[in-house]
Write an enzyme that holds these catalytic residues in place. Sequence first.
Site, short mmCIF file in Angstrom:
data_model
loop_
_atom_site.label_atom_id
_atom_site.label_comp_id
_atom_site.label_asym_id
_atom_site.label_seq_id
_atom_site.Cartn_x
_atom_site.Cartn_y
_atom_site.Cartn_z
N HIS A 23 41.85 40.24 50.48
CA HIS A 23 43.08 40.94 50.86
C HIS A 23 43.08 42.37 50.31
CE1 HIS A 23 47.50 40.96 51.88
NE2 HIS A 23 47.45 41.96 51.02
N GLU A 78 43.09 36.68 45.83
CA GLU A 78 42.59 36.75 47.19
C GLU A 78 41.57 37.89 47.28
OE1 GLU A 78 45.77 37.07 49.99
OE2 GLU A 78 46.52 35.04 49.62
N TRP A 107 50.27 30.94 48.00
CA TRP A 107 49.23 31.51 48.87
C TRP A 107 49.79 32.36 49.99
CZ3 TRP A 107 44.33 31.23 47.32
CH2 TRP A 107 43.96 30.21 46.44
#
Length: 238
Positions: free
Chosen positions: A211, A208, A152
Amino acid sequence: MNASPHTARRSQHASTQRGGRTVPAIARLLVVAAAILCLATLWLLHRAITTPETVDLAATEWNLVLVNKDHALPFGFSVDTVEMPGGERVDARIADSLSALLEDAETAGFHPFIRSGFRTREQQEEILDQRIEEYEAEGYPSSAARGEALSWVAEPGTSEHELGLAVDINDAYGDDGLYDWLRDNAPAYGFIQRYPPDKSDITHISHEPWHYRYVGTKAAAIIYRNNLTLEEYLAQTP
């Protein structure tokens, strides 16, 4: 007077003891030394394989610099940043494009804000350490906790946030529809969803949807149209 065989053996044993360690003891030491040397060699090979290559910033267009687990920013890297609404900072060269993206997202009915922008290497280290501690608190062994955290959080020096070209965008009211809107509209402003759901084996970062990375409108259009990652785009670009 001649010594008996028993006396001779005792004399030989005593001589061996006086002369130092026995042959088996020396052999054991040699085996241990060889094992240590082997482990040291394996460790050095592991470091050589896993240590990321330092990015040559002069050889790449600023908006296409690849930063990932295999490509690290050089120590001392710096960038001119500006503060965006909300207090986060980004590379000054992407501020206008990012502002236009956020304004049009608002026009579309969302409430976008930048949760995270530019980070220093020290800030990235703090974030990674915190995530590792969270996994350890859940019962993960230290090595496993670090492995989970790295799925992550990028290793310091290999995070796009340190470039100043990446932002995490969320909706102030938790509207996940913003992520779909960004995926389809951000390329027009030069931004791509950097870690798509079906490309983790290439990016080595879990999906994500928040992002986004600035690459410029030309590259963003090609990446979006062909469902590529930045790694794939650069690999096929002369």
